[in-house]
Design a protein around this motif. Structure first.
Motif, mmCIF file in Angstrom:
data_model
loop_
_atom_site.group_PDB
_atom_site.id
_atom_site.type_symbol
_atom_site.label_atom_id
_atom_site.label_comp_id
_atom_site.label_asym_id
_atom_site.label_seq_id
_atom_site.Cartn_x
_atom_site.Cartn_y
_atom_site.Cartn_z
ATOM 1 N N UNK A 68 0.840 -1.203 0.000
ATOM 2 C CA UNK A 68 0.000 0.000 0.000
ATOM 3 C C UNK A 68 0.874 1.252 0.000
ATOM 4 N N UNK A 69 1.974 1.218 0.720
ATOM 5 C CA UNK A 69 2.893 2.366 0.800
ATOM 6 C C UNK A 69 3.453 2.708 -0.576
ATOM 7 N N UNK A 70 3.787 1.661 -1.333
ATOM 8 C CA UNK A 70 4.360 1.900 -2.658
ATOM 9 C C UNK A 70 3.342 2.577 -3.581
ATOM 10 N N UNK A 71 2.093 2.133 -3.518
ATOM 11 C CA UNK A 71 1.044 2.721 -4.361
ATOM 12 C C UNK A 71 0.836 4.192 -4.007
ATOM 13 N N UNK A 72 0.902 4.509 -2.721
ATOM 14 C CA UNK A 72 0.772 5.908 -2.286
ATOM 15 C C UNK A 72 1.940 6.733 -2.847
ATOM 16 N N UNK A 73 3.136 6.174 -2.813
ATOM 17 C CA UNK A 73 4.307 6.863 -3.373
ATOM 18 C C UNK A 73 4.096 7.142 -4.869
ATOM 19 N N UNK A 74 3.596 6.141 -5.596
ATOM 20 C CA UNK A 74 3.337 6.279 -7.040
ATOM 21 C C UNK A 74 2.351 7.425 -7.296
ATOM 22 N N UNK A 75 1.266 7.436 -6.545
ATOM 23 C CA UNK A 75 0.230 8.450 -6.751
ATOM 24 C C UNK A 75 0.747 9.858 -6.440
ATOM 25 N N UNK A 76 1.608 9.973 -5.455
ATOM 26 C CA UNK A 76 2.155 11.278 -5.101
ATOM 27 C C UNK A 76 3.195 11.709 -6.122
ATOM 28 N N UNK A 77 4.035 10.767 -6.521
ATOM 29 C CA UNK A 77 5.173 11.072 -7.391
ATOM 30 C C UNK A 77 4.769 11.349 -8.840
ATOM 31 N N UNK A 78 3.860 10.539 -9.396
ATOM 32 C CA UNK A 78 3.523 10.660 -10.823
ATOM 33 C C UNK A 78 2.202 11.369 -11.085
ATOM 34 N N UNK A 79 1.361 11.496 -10.042
ATOM 35 C CA UNK A 79 0.059 12.126 -10.257
ATOM 36 C C UNK A 79 -0.170 13.316 -9.329
#
Ligand code: TYC
Length: 143
Positions: A77-88
């Motif tokens: 879940x932490x990785x998905x949050x990082x993705x959403x913050x970083x790329x979106x």
């Protein structure tokens, strides 16, 4: 050298019909208000020339594409949050909300973009996930 068509392709997608249905060709032989005899440079009757008349504005809205994340059992879940913050560019709260939505419903929307931007986001997210050995899947679909 980049042409006007090349630059439009960036917005509409290559091979998009550029002016389909937005121009018509009026033959110089077609009757006009002044009988086609006017000295307006149309070549006059029987000259074989044609006049192109714009009937609609030259710009159209581009097709838009949703970028979606798919759920899986292994990506953290932490990785998905990082993705959403970083790329979106999502806030921590919004990223957490979207991540949980994907976690609970199987799929969730990260954003809506033009074709090239959506394609770039998908490629970046897939590469980032692969590099971190997560099976996370990111896809795009036409709105
Ligand atoms: N289901 C994952 C887990 O419980 C978390 C997750 C959320 C994975 C969203 C992918 O797109 C995703 N670890």
């Amino acid at each position: 050298m980049s042409t006007e068509r090349d630059r439009l392709d960036v917005f509409w997608g290559r091979n998009a019909p550029l002016r389909a249905g937005r121009e018509r060709v009026r033959s110089a032989k077609e009757p006009q208000k002044n009988g086609g005899q006017g000295g307006d440079g149309d070549g006059g009757p029987g000259s074989g020339t044609a006049l192109i008349t714009r009937t609609r504005p030259q710009t159209r809205r581009p097709h838009m594409y949703r970028v979606l994340l798919l759920n899986d059992d292994y990506t953290t879940q932490e990785f998905v949050v990082v993705v959403l913050r970083r790329y979106f560019n999502k806030s921590l709260e919004e990223a957490t909300r979207i991540m949980l939505l994907v976690h609970n419903h199987g799929v969730g929307e990260c954003g809506v973009f033009t074709y090239e931007v959506a394609e770039t986001k998908v490629t970046q997210v897939m590469e980032f996930a692969r590099r971190h050995q997560h099976p996370l899947q990111c896809i795009m679909e036409k709105k």
